[in-house]
Design an enzyme around this catalytic site. Structure first.
Site, mmCIF file in Angstrom:
data_model
loop_
_atom_site.group_PDB
_atom_site.id
_atom_site.type_symbol
_atom_site.label_atom_id
_atom_site.label_comp_id
_atom_site.label_asym_id
_atom_site.label_seq_id
_atom_site.Cartn_x
_atom_site.Cartn_y
_atom_site.Cartn_z
ATOM 1 N N GLU A 16 -39.588 35.999 41.957
ATOM 2 C CA GLU A 16 -40.181 37.164 41.289
ATOM 3 C C GLU A 16 -39.347 38.419 41.559
ATOM 4 O OE1 GLU A 16 -42.253 38.433 39.345
ATOM 5 O OE2 GLU A 16 -43.960 37.106 39.004
ATOM 6 N N ARG A 96 -53.551 39.292 47.668
ATOM 7 C CA ARG A 96 -52.147 39.446 48.033
ATOM 8 C C ARG A 96 -51.453 40.441 47.107
ATOM 9 N NH1 ARG A 96 -48.532 37.264 44.452
ATOM 10 N NH2 ARG A 96 -49.046 35.354 43.290
ATOM 11 N N ASN A 98 -48.534 41.649 44.471
ATOM 12 C CA ASN A 98 -47.792 41.076 43.360
ATOM 13 C C ASN A 98 -46.694 42.064 42.957
ATOM 14 O OD1 ASN A 98 -47.712 38.552 42.012
ATOM 15 N ND2 ASN A 98 -48.337 39.538 40.119
ATOM 16 N N GLU A 117 -57.282 34.309 41.622
ATOM 17 C CA GLU A 117 -57.184 34.997 40.331
ATOM 18 C C GLU A 117 -58.554 35.375 39.770
ATOM 19 O OE1 GLU A 117 -54.447 33.182 37.575
ATOM 20 O OE2 GLU A 117 -53.027 32.681 39.174
ATOM 21 N N ASN A 144 -49.181 42.727 37.014
ATOM 22 C CA ASN A 144 -47.807 42.260 36.861
ATOM 23 C C ASN A 144 -46.884 43.382 36.408
ATOM 24 O OD1 ASN A 144 -46.676 39.736 37.624
ATOM 25 N ND2 ASN A 144 -48.248 38.706 36.431
ATOM 26 N N ASP A 192 -45.570 38.292 32.012
ATOM 27 C CA ASP A 192 -45.444 38.415 33.465
ATOM 28 C C ASP A 192 -44.694 39.708 33.783
ATOM 29 O OD1 ASP A 192 -45.094 37.919 36.242
ATOM 30 O OD2 ASP A 192 -45.036 35.769 35.920
#
Length: 281
Positions: A16, A96, A98, A117, A144, A192
Site C-alpha cells: 500500500e 487500524r 489505513n 470493516e 482510503n 482504493d
C-alpha cells in the site's frame, strides 16, 4: 506510453501507500499487515525494510527528514537516526490505520478502519505538526485514497465500500460540500488508493479490478491500465520528472494469487505527477 514493468518483485501481503520521496530519490511503500515500511531506489535497485512493530497504513516524508507513520495505535514520527516517538496516540480496539496523505499546507490527513470493516467504524483525521488532531470524518468504513487538486481548492477522497470517488471543496483547514466525482461500476472492483496528476486528473487503483483508472476533473473515465495482479491497491507518480506511475498490489485474501500479486509495478511515462509536500512535523 509503454506497458507496465516490475519495479519490486516481492510477495507483500498488503502492499500500500506508494509515495515518492524527492529528497532521497526513492519510493516509499508499506506492507500493512507485515508491519513494514519499504524503500526502493529505481536508479540503483537498492531496497531497505523497516519493521514498525505494528500494522502500518502509510509512511510519509517529513520536512527535516525521517517519516510520519500512520500506525494501528495512532500517528508516530520516525527520525532520521531511527528514534521513534508518538505524535498522536489513539488506540481503539479492533481498529487500524489505513491510507494517509499530506495536504498542501503540510498537515497529515490520516485514515482508519476497523479490521472487520464494520460500517462507520473508521475515521479521517487532520494532524498538525504539533500533534493537534482534528476529526474531519467520523462515519467512514474503509478510509482510503486522499488527494488534492493542483490549485489546492479541491480534495478527493475514497471510502471504498461506497464505490465512489468523492470531491470536497478545501479551504486549507477543512472540507465542505461533499459530492460524487465518479462511481466505479459493479464488476470493476472497488476504488482504493488515488493520486492526482498535474492536469488535475484523478488516478485510482481498483481492488479486485486489476487496473488503474484515470478520471478527468469532470469525472469522465479517459484511461484504464490493466495490470497482472487483481488486488491493485494504490498508485503514485515518481522518478525523474514524476512521469512514472508506481502501483502497489496485495496477495491477502486471494486463493489463487497471480505471480506478481504483492509486487510493486511501474508504468513508465504514464503521465505527469504533482510534487507531494512533506509533513511539517
Amino acid at each position: 506510453m509503454s506497458g507496465y514493468e516490475v519495479a519490486v518483485e516481492t510477495r507483500a501481503e498488503l502492499g500500500e501507500g506508494p509515495t515518492w520521496d524527492p529528497a532521497g530519490a526513492r519510493l516509499l511503500w508499506v506492507d500493512v499487515l507485515a508491519s513494514r515500511v519499504h524503500t526502493y531506489d529505481p536508479a540503483t535497485g537498492h531496497r531497505t525494510v523497516h519493521d514498525t512493530g505494528q500494522h502500518v497504513g502509510a509512511a510519509k516524508p517529513r520536512t527535516h527528514g525521517g517519516l510520519a507513520l500512520n500506525l494501528r495505535d495512532g500517528v508516530a514520527l520516525l527520525d532520521p537516526d531511527g528514534a521513534f516517538r508518538w505524535l498522536h496516540r489513539d488506540p481503539v480496539p479492533g481498529r487500524r490505520a489505513n491510507d494517509a496523505a499530506v495536504a498542501p499546507d503540510g498537515a497529515l490527513w490520516a485514515g482508519t478502519m476497523r479490521y472487520d470493516e464494520a460500517p462507520g467504524g473508521g475515521t479521517l483525521t487532520r494532524l498538525a505538526g504539533d500533534g493537534t488532531a482534528e476529526p474531519i470524518l467520523t462515519d467512514v468504513t474503509v478510509s482510503n485514497g486522499i488527494g488534492w487538486s493542483p490549485d489546492g481548492t479541491l480534495m478527493y477522497y475514497i471510502d471504498s465500500p461506497t464505490r465512489r470517488i468523492d470531491v470536497f471543496d478545501y479551504d486549507g483547514d477543512g472540507v465542505r460540500d461533499r459530492r460524487t466525482l465518479a462511481v466505479i461500476e459493479d464488476g470493476a472492483g472497488f476504488p482504493d488508493g488515488l493520486t492526482v496528476d498535474a492536469a488535475g486528473c484523478v488516478w485510482v487503483a481498483l481492488w479486485d479490478g486489476g487496473a488503474v483508472r484515470r478520471y478527468t476533473p469532470s469525472g469522465a473515465l479517459d484511461r484504464e491500465i490493466r495490470l497482472p495482479a487483481p488486488r491493485t491497491t494504490a498508485c503514485a507518480f515518481g522518478g525523474p520528472g514524476l512521469t512514472d506511475l508506481y502501483v502497489t498490489t496485495a496477495r491477502v485474501g486471494l486463493t489463487a494469487p497471480t505471480p506478481l500479486s504483492g509486487s510493486v509495478l511501474v508504468v513508465p511515462g504514464a503521465g505527469e505527477g504533482l510534487p507531494q509536500p512533506p509533513f511539517k512535523g
